[in-house]
Motif scaffolding. Structure first.
Motif, PDB file in Angstrom:
ATOM      1  N   THR A  15       1.004  -0.820   0.184  1.00  0.00           N
ATOM      2  CA  THR A  15       0.057  -0.061   0.681  1.00  0.00           C
ATOM      3  C   THR A  15       0.874   1.000   0.368  1.00  0.00           C
ATOM      4  O   THR A  15       2.297   1.220   0.572  1.00  0.00           O
ATOM      5  CB  THR A  15      -0.609   0.108   1.438  1.00  0.00           C
ATOM      6  N   LEU A  16       0.413   2.347  -0.217  1.00  0.00           N
ATOM      7  CA  LEU A  16       1.194   3.476  -0.298  1.00  0.00           C
ATOM      8  C   LEU A  16       1.822   3.929   0.867  1.00  0.00           C
ATOM      9  O   LEU A  16       2.766   3.829   1.340  1.00  0.00           O
ATOM     10  CB  LEU A  16       0.334   4.756  -0.749  1.00  0.00           C
ATOM     11  N   ILE A  35       1.496  11.514   3.082  1.00  0.00           N
ATOM     12  CA  ILE A  35       0.995  11.044   1.799  1.00  0.00           C
ATOM     13  C   ILE A  35       0.572  11.648   0.843  1.00  0.00           C
ATOM     14  O   ILE A  35       0.439  12.264  -0.156  1.00  0.00           O
ATOM     15  CB  ILE A  35      -0.244   9.788   1.997  1.00  0.00           C
ATOM     16  N   SER A  36       0.710  13.117   1.066  1.00  0.00           N
ATOM     17  CA  SER A  36      -0.436  14.259   0.197  1.00  0.00           C
ATOM     18  C   SER A  36       0.939  14.468  -0.317  1.00  0.00           C
ATOM     19  O   SER A  36       0.139  14.827  -2.183  1.00  0.00           O
ATOM     20  CB  SER A  36      -0.723  15.003   1.538  1.00  0.00           C
ATOM     21  N   LEU A  68       1.081  11.800  -2.929  1.00  0.00           N
ATOM     22  CA  LEU A  68       0.322  11.926  -4.070  1.00  0.00           C
ATOM     23  C   LEU A  68       0.528  13.797  -4.781  1.00  0.00           C
ATOM     24  O   LEU A  68       0.563  13.152  -6.401  1.00  0.00           O
ATOM     25  CB  LEU A  68      -0.851  12.403  -3.712  1.00  0.00           C
ATOM     26  N   ALA A  86      -3.296   8.291  -6.938  1.00  0.00           N
ATOM     27  CA  ALA A  86      -4.147   8.428  -6.258  1.00  0.00           C
ATOM     28  C   ALA A  86      -5.455   7.136  -6.981  1.00  0.00           C
ATOM     29  O   ALA A  86      -6.528   6.844  -6.671  1.00  0.00           O
ATOM     30  CB  ALA A  86      -4.891   9.324  -5.764  1.00  0.00           C
ATOM     31  N   ASP A  87      -5.172   6.549  -8.235  1.00  0.00           N
ATOM     32  CA  ASP A  87      -6.327   6.497  -9.185  1.00  0.00           C
ATOM     33  C   ASP A  87      -6.025   5.238  -9.638  1.00  0.00           C
ATOM     34  O   ASP A  87      -6.832   4.161  -9.872  1.00  0.00           O
ATOM     35  CB  ASP A  87      -6.277   6.892 -10.930  1.00  0.00           C
ATOM     36  N   PRO A 145      -6.079   0.643  -3.390  1.00  0.00           N
ATOM     37  CA  PRO A 145      -6.047   0.983  -2.758  1.00  0.00           C
ATOM     38  C   PRO A 145      -4.487  -0.171  -2.256  1.00  0.00           C
ATOM     39  O   PRO A 145      -3.559   0.788  -1.691  1.00  0.00           O
ATOM     40  CB  PRO A 145      -6.308   0.364  -1.441  1.00  0.00           C
TER      41      PRO A 145
END
Length: 70
Positions: A12-13, A28-29, A32, A39-40, A43
């Motif tokens: 997962t990220l 995470i932001s 991204l 993000a597309d 998960p």
């Protein structure tokens, strides 16, 4: 330093950025923003997904050495 890492099976990220760079879920932001379209994805990242990790402004934290005996 900006670097690119490759996801492993089942990553997962948040697990990927913690394992590879010691980043926390709050980062995470930034990840991204550095990776348009990430993000597309699902998960669980597809195997072999390249993820660019942005540079961190903080230095790695070091702990003082603890010695039991002098």
């Amino acid at each position: 330093m900006v670097r690119t890492v490759i996801s492993r099976q089942g990553d997962t990220l948040d697990a990927l950025i913690w394992r590879e760079a010691g980043l926390k879920a709050g980062d995470i932001s930034r990840v991204l923003a550095a990776n348009p379209g990430l993000a597309d994805l699902s998960p669980v990242l597809p195997l072999g997904t390249a993820v660019t990790l942005p540079a961190t402004s903080s230095q790695p934290q070091t702990r003082p050495l603890v010695q039991l005996w002098d």
